[in-house]
Scaffold this motif. Structure first.
Motif, PDB file in Angstrom:
ATOM      1  N   GLY A  90      41.983 -12.983 -17.899  1.00 48.95           N
ATOM      2  CA  GLY A  90      42.555 -11.872 -18.656  1.00 48.95           C
ATOM      3  C   GLY A  90      44.052 -11.907 -18.875  1.00 48.95           C
ATOM      4  N   VAL A  91      44.828 -12.051 -17.792  1.00 49.35           N
ATOM      5  CA  VAL A  91      46.287 -12.030 -17.934  1.00 49.35           C
ATOM      6  C   VAL A  91      46.774 -13.265 -18.682  1.00 49.35           C
ATOM      7  CG1 VAL A  91      48.476 -12.106 -16.671  1.00 49.35           C
ATOM      8  CG2 VAL A  91      46.658 -10.570 -15.910  1.00 49.35           C
ATOM      9  N   ALA A  92      46.182 -14.418 -18.385  1.00 49.67           N
ATOM     10  CA  ALA A  92      46.568 -15.646 -19.094  1.00 49.67           C
ATOM     11  C   ALA A  92      46.325 -15.497 -20.591  1.00 49.67           C
ATOM     12  CB  ALA A  92      45.800 -16.834 -18.533  1.00 49.67           C
ATOM     13  N   LEU A  93      45.198 -14.884 -20.966  1.00 45.88           N
ATOM     14  CA  LEU A  93      44.900 -14.659 -22.382  1.00 45.88           C
ATOM     15  C   LEU A  93      45.897 -13.686 -23.004  1.00 45.88           C
ATOM     16  CD1 LEU A  93      40.998 -14.338 -22.447  1.00 45.88           C
ATOM     17  CD2 LEU A  93      42.381 -16.121 -23.526  1.00 45.88           C
ATOM     18  N   ALA A  94      46.238 -12.644 -22.258  1.00 43.22           N
ATOM     19  CA  ALA A  94      47.162 -11.633 -22.776  1.00 43.22           C
ATOM     20  C   ALA A  94      48.537 -12.231 -23.055  1.00 43.22           C
ATOM     21  CB  ALA A  94      47.278 -10.479 -21.785  1.00 43.22           C
ATOM     22  N   ILE A  95      48.945 -13.208 -22.249  1.00 41.44           N
ATOM     23  CA  ILE A  95      50.234 -13.869 -22.473  1.00 41.44           C
ATOM     24  C   ILE A  95      50.146 -14.796 -23.678  1.00 41.44           C
ATOM     25  CG2 ILE A  95      51.949 -15.436 -21.486  1.00 41.44           C
ATOM     26  CD1 ILE A  95      51.109 -14.400 -18.710  1.00 41.44           C
ATOM     27  N   ALA A  96      49.099 -15.593 -23.717  1.00 37.77           N
ATOM     28  CA  ALA A  96      48.948 -16.558 -24.809  1.00 37.77           C
ATOM     29  C   ALA A  96      48.716 -15.889 -26.158  1.00 37.77           C
ATOM     30  CB  ALA A  96      47.798 -17.517 -24.500  1.00 37.77           C
ATOM     31  N   ARG A  97      48.027 -14.731 -26.134  1.00 43.12           N
ATOM     32  CA  ARG A  97      47.664 -14.043 -27.376  1.00 43.12           C
ATOM     33  C   ARG A  97      48.029 -12.566 -27.296  1.00 43.12           C
ATOM     34  NH1 ARG A  97      43.236 -15.935 -30.252  1.00 43.12           N
ATOM     35  NH2 ARG A  97      43.506 -14.019 -31.450  1.00 43.12           N
ATOM     36  N   PRO A  98      49.290 -12.225 -27.580  1.00 43.78           N
ATOM     37  CA  PRO A  98      49.699 -10.817 -27.511  1.00 43.78           C
ATOM     38  C   PRO A  98      48.995  -9.925 -28.519  1.00 43.78           C
ATOM     39  CG  PRO A  98      51.444 -12.178 -28.462  1.00 43.78           C
ATOM     40  CD  PRO A  98      50.412 -13.116 -27.933  1.00 43.78           C
ATOM     41  N   ASP A  99      48.294 -10.527 -29.491  1.00 37.52           N
ATOM     42  CA  ASP A  99      47.563  -9.727 -30.469  1.00 37.52           C
ATOM     43  C   ASP A  99      46.244  -9.209 -29.915  1.00 37.52           C
ATOM     44  OD1 ASP A  99      46.908 -12.686 -30.717  1.00 37.52           O
ATOM     45  OD2 ASP A  99      45.231 -11.819 -31.833  1.00 37.52           O
ATOM     46  N   LEU A 100      45.755  -9.817 -28.821  1.00 34.99           N
ATOM     47  CA  LEU A 100      44.483  -9.394 -28.241  1.00 34.99           C
ATOM     48  C   LEU A 100      44.647  -8.109 -27.436  1.00 34.99           C
ATOM     49  CD1 LEU A 100      43.047 -12.795 -26.897  1.00 34.99           C
ATOM     50  CD2 LEU A 100      42.560 -11.663 -29.086  1.00 34.99           C
ATOM     51  N   GLU A 101      43.572  -7.322 -27.394  1.00 38.41           N
ATOM     52  CA  GLU A 101      43.522  -6.113 -26.564  1.00 38.41           C
ATOM     53  C   GLU A 101      42.638  -6.429 -25.363  1.00 38.41           C
ATOM     54  OE1 GLU A 101      41.557  -1.623 -26.644  1.00 38.41           O
ATOM     55  OE2 GLU A 101      41.926  -2.677 -28.550  1.00 38.41           O
ATOM     56  N   LEU A 102      43.263  -6.577 -24.190  1.00 36.79           N
ATOM     57  CA  LEU A 102      42.544  -7.008 -22.994  1.00 36.79           C
ATOM     58  C   LEU A 102      42.251  -5.831 -22.069  1.00 36.79           C
ATOM     59  CD1 LEU A 102      41.781  -9.996 -22.390  1.00 36.79           C
ATOM     60  CD2 LEU A 102      43.685  -9.802 -23.987  1.00 36.79           C
ATOM     61  N   HIS A 103      41.008  -5.792 -21.570  1.00 38.26           N
ATOM     62  CA  HIS A 103      40.592  -4.806 -20.572  1.00 38.26           C
ATOM     63  C   HIS A 103      40.088  -5.567 -19.345  1.00 38.26           C
ATOM     64  CE1 HIS A 103      40.813  -1.160 -23.128  1.00 38.26           C
ATOM     65  NE2 HIS A 103      40.664  -2.050 -24.094  1.00 38.26           N
ATOM     66  N   LEU A 104      40.796  -5.409 -18.231  1.00 34.75           N
ATOM     67  CA  LEU A 104      40.459  -6.131 -17.007  1.00 34.75           C
ATOM     68  C   LEU A 104      39.635  -5.235 -16.095  1.00 34.75           C
ATOM     69  CD1 LEU A 104      43.954  -7.729 -16.212  1.00 34.75           C
ATOM     70  CD2 LEU A 104      42.303  -8.327 -18.006  1.00 34.75           C
ATOM     71  N   VAL A 105      38.415  -5.659 -15.801  1.00 28.69           N
ATOM     72  CA  VAL A 105      37.498  -4.887 -14.953  1.00 28.69           C
ATOM     73  C   VAL A 105      37.393  -5.568 -13.594  1.00 28.69           C
ATOM     74  CG1 VAL A 105      35.125  -4.089 -14.660  1.00 28.69           C
ATOM     75  CG2 VAL A 105      36.201  -4.012 -16.925  1.00 28.69           C
ATOM     76  N   GLU A 106      37.732  -4.833 -12.556  1.00 31.09           N
ATOM     77  CA  GLU A 106      37.738  -5.385 -11.198  1.00 31.09           C
ATOM     78  C   GLU A 106      37.390  -4.267 -10.210  1.00 31.09           C
ATOM     79  OE1 GLU A 106      37.829  -7.132  -7.812  1.00 31.09           O
ATOM     80  OE2 GLU A 106      38.143  -8.359  -9.596  1.00 31.09           O
ATOM     81  N   PRO A 107      36.420  -4.469  -9.307  1.00 35.20           N
ATOM     82  CA  PRO A 107      35.987  -3.385  -8.407  1.00 35.20           C
ATOM     83  C   PRO A 107      36.870  -3.138  -7.191  1.00 35.20           C
ATOM     84  CG  PRO A 107      34.637  -5.332  -8.062  1.00 35.20           C
ATOM     85  CD  PRO A 107      35.528  -5.635  -9.234  1.00 35.20           C
TER      86      PRO A 107
END
Length: 232
Positions: A90-107
């Motif tokens: 998730g975070v790696a994608l958010a850095i590489a692609r600031p156009d993406l809307e990332l939602h990180l799900v973690e319990p």
């Protein structure tokens, strides 16, 4: 005994690999990618998210390994990362692609606290952290794209992810060399869940020595046949 005795210093963060692969993936966001690696090497290790032995290969095995799947998502896509853990992918994608809307799900609370702090440190305004199990968000959180890395075997992962997929959406499961074997073994269960059109996709062939493989599965919601109208 001096104050420093018995205190273990965190491993030093590695430099990006030679060859310019990281720069090709992250572009002008390389400083954020480098900072992410520093965080992983520091609190990522002390929080138990990354093993100390993994630090020397954080770039190739973890951050770049995840970031290269960015070519699998269209412009402005909404993506859910299930079992985000150390923010991979998730975070790696958010850095590489600031156009993406990332939602990180973690319990786990400790991990969501770490993720929230990391996202704040990196200044990522395209990331939202959610604490809870994937199945708990069915009906409240959904997206056309759901991804996960090293969370569970394909069939089990699919049961967690399908409730978060919109009709026609795609599960992008990061898998290793066992991807085809898992697909062959779990195909019947995947079909029952509505996952069709399975595709194995390599990513980062020009960046990594061993490309990252994703198992891409399209979700089709089962239609309930309409009841015939009674004639008067």
């Amino acid at each position: 005994m001096t104050p420093d005795q018995g205190v273990t210093e965190p491993p030093a963060a590695p430099l990006p690999p030679e060859g310019g692969g990281a720069a090709a993936v992250f572009g002008d966001r390389m400083p954020s990618a480098h900072r992410f690696v520093e965080i992983l090497a520091d609190t990522g290790v002390s929080h138990g998210l990354i093993g100390p032995r993994e630090v020397p290969r954080l770039w190739e095995r973890h951050v770049l390994n995840c970031a290269v799947i960015e070519d699998g998502f269209p412009e402005g896509a909404r993506v859910i990362d299930v079992g985000s853990g150390a923010g991979l992918p998730g975070v790696a994608l958010a850095i590489a692609r600031p156009d993406l809307e990332l939602h990180l799900v973690e319990p786990m609370l400790r991990r969501t606290d770490w993720l929230t702090a990391t996202v704040s440190d990196l200044g990522l305004d395209n990331v939202t952290v959610h604490r809870g199990r994937a199945e708990e968000f069915a009906g409240t959180l959904s997206a056309p794209w759901v991804t996960a890395r090293a969370v569970a075997r394909t069939a089990k992962l699919a049961r967690w992810c399908v409730p978060l997929l919109t009709d026609g959406g795609t599960l992008v499961a990061m898998k290793g060399r066992s991807a085809q074997e898992e697909l062959d073994a779990d195909r019947r269960d995947l079909t029952k869940l509505g996952l069709v059109n399975a595709t194995l996709t390599p990513h980062g062939t020009d960046v990594l020595d061993e490309p990252t493989m994703t198992l891409d599965l399209t979700f089709r919601r089962k239609r309930t046949p309409a009841k015939p109208r009674r004639q008067r």
